[in-house]
Design a protein around this motif. Sequence first.
Motif, PDB file in Angstrom:
ATOM      1  N   MET A  11      -1.677  -5.845  10.163  1.00 20.66           N
ATOM      2  CA  MET A  11      -2.560  -7.030  10.711  1.00 20.66           C
ATOM      3  C   MET A  11      -2.813  -6.327  12.340  1.00 20.66           C
ATOM      4  O   MET A  11      -3.715  -6.608  12.947  1.00 20.66           O
ATOM      5  CB  MET A  11      -1.665  -8.334  10.849  1.00 20.66           C
ATOM      6  CG  MET A  11      -1.877  -8.807   9.418  1.00 20.66           C
ATOM      7  SD  MET A  11      -3.476  -9.313   8.875  1.00 20.66           S
ATOM      8  CE  MET A  11      -3.996 -10.524  10.201  1.00 20.66           C
ATOM      9  N   ALA A  37      -4.271 -15.374   6.867  1.00 25.56           N
ATOM     10  CA  ALA A  37      -4.836 -14.164   7.696  1.00 25.56           C
ATOM     11  C   ALA A  37      -5.687 -13.595   6.633  1.00 25.56           C
ATOM     12  O   ALA A  37      -6.521 -13.032   6.948  1.00 25.56           O
ATOM     13  CB  ALA A  37      -3.338 -12.922   7.493  1.00 25.56           C
ATOM     14  N   LEU A  90      -6.494 -15.249  11.904  1.00 23.84           N
ATOM     15  CA  LEU A  90      -5.662 -14.108  12.080  1.00 23.84           C
ATOM     16  C   LEU A  90      -4.477 -14.083  12.829  1.00 23.84           C
ATOM     17  O   LEU A  90      -3.486 -13.553  12.554  1.00 23.84           O
ATOM     18  CB  LEU A  90      -6.810 -13.009  12.521  1.00 23.84           C
ATOM     19  CG  LEU A  90      -7.665 -12.479  11.592  1.00 23.84           C
ATOM     20  CD1 LEU A  90      -8.749 -11.698  12.390  1.00 23.84           C
ATOM     21  CD2 LEU A  90      -7.133 -11.590  10.412  1.00 23.84           C
ATOM     22  N   MET A  93      -0.606 -13.144  11.810  1.00 21.83           N
ATOM     23  CA  MET A  93      -0.002 -12.282  12.355  1.00 21.83           C
ATOM     24  C   MET A  93       1.152 -12.742  13.189  1.00 21.83           C
ATOM     25  O   MET A  93       2.505 -12.114  13.127  1.00 21.83           O
ATOM     26  CB  MET A  93      -0.565 -11.424  13.210  1.00 21.83           C
ATOM     27  CG  MET A  93       0.216 -10.158  14.016  1.00 21.83           C
ATOM     28  SD  MET A  93      -1.045  -8.749  14.357  1.00 21.83           S
ATOM     29  CE  MET A  93      -1.428  -9.401  16.144  1.00 21.83           C
ATOM     30  N   LEU A 120      -2.566  -7.866   1.473  1.00 25.87           N
ATOM     31  CA  LEU A 120      -1.916  -9.040   1.965  1.00 25.87           C
ATOM     32  C   LEU A 120      -1.563 -10.021   0.754  1.00 25.87           C
ATOM     33  O   LEU A 120      -0.552 -10.768   0.740  1.00 25.87           O
ATOM     34  CB  LEU A 120      -2.954  -9.763   2.963  1.00 25.87           C
ATOM     35  CG  LEU A 120      -2.875  -9.001   4.213  1.00 25.87           C
ATOM     36  CD1 LEU A 120      -3.950  -9.915   5.265  1.00 25.87           C
ATOM     37  CD2 LEU A 120      -1.472  -9.315   5.166  1.00 25.87           C
TER      38      LEU A 120
END
Length: 421
Positions: free
Chosen positions: A235, A294, A317, A321, A384
């Motif tokens: 990320m 994410a 995002l 993260m 992910l």
Amino acid sequence: MPTASRDRTATHLAIAATTGNLVCVTAAISATFGTLLVPISQDLGWSRAAVSGVLGLIAIVAAISYPLIGRTMDRVGARPLILCGNVALALLIMSLSQTTGNIWLFYAQFGAIGLAGATCASPMIAKIVSNWFDERRGLMLGVTAGVGNGVGATVMPIAAGILLPIIGWRATYGAIGLIVLVIGFPLMWLWLHDTPARAPSAPARVFEGMTLREAASTRRFWVLLIAVASGAGGMTAVFTHVVPMMTDRGYGLGEATATVATFALVTAAWQVVTGGLLDRLRTPLLVVPMYGAAMAGLGLLQFGQGSLAMTAAGVLLGVGMGAEYGALSYFCSRYFGLKHFGSINAVLYAAVILAQGLTPAVMDLSYGSTGSYDQASAAIIAVLGVGMALLFLLPGIGADGRTRMRNAAPAGSGEMTLAAG
């Protein structure tokens, strides 16, 4: 130590740890590098790729040195190494003002910066924070790392941008090094202490925990390494590519920069939120929907349309993260204990650094062969998704903050080790 006095000392410790993260290598070098890249390239006559290659060198040096530094801290304490690392980092950054047209010297300077920066980096400071806080450990790890790194990564580039046109890139590096020393060292010298881990009255929990070898023999260690550490590194790599990903799709530099700022600020804030929630709920399943955020954010960034979609991408995002970084040290301390926390957490963060260094190259290779980041983004989303699924393999954490204990160590050792399940 009386409760009021201990609370005051713990507050001072948290302030010093936050300050240490504010002037760490991430804020002082990584966050300011984009501002200084073009002037360095033009002044020294090197390509931008040649100059930016030092970031990869820093990642490699950190990945190699983290486990060694963590093991040393477990033996002698974190305070002396962090203080020495802060001074060395400041002086080495100042030395960049004297660099010549020799690119090998330039790389050697940044290699030394990578080593000094690793010694006083967030994973090392997290060792002291974990020793001091138990019930509020997640929150304080989130505050000291999230706020420290977030503020540092915001303020340092602004300072560099103001100084650059006035005094040039060389003197700007000198000023950054001075900031690292003047702001970081005094507070850490006064308030950053390994106690209560070194105190005679230290809680038994500080002396409990697996060795690195024992931790590596458990399933949960590899789940953390693959799902959380590698995910956080990947990320971070996406973070470095937000601007080219957006400008390639026709967005202006201003919009792209705003999305980066949103991403960074939400990441910093969400580390605090994640830590506080983990203190209350004590389950890795809390992080699962944040991985989903994410994935959705990356999908919006690469395939979404319009300014609103890009803002939402930055927020999602940042949630993802922030959750990964907020959870990593917390889970490490809960699953493996504190006695060898430095060694184990350092290995996990070595995976973060490696993923952070390798993923951009893979993304750019994909771009070179296809002309877009579509395939790279889809692949990262899939990775992910695998990491999110792996989180279901992690055990819950008891109300006392510990996982199941196994039999005591041999008589006379005074130690307990965490279950290897």
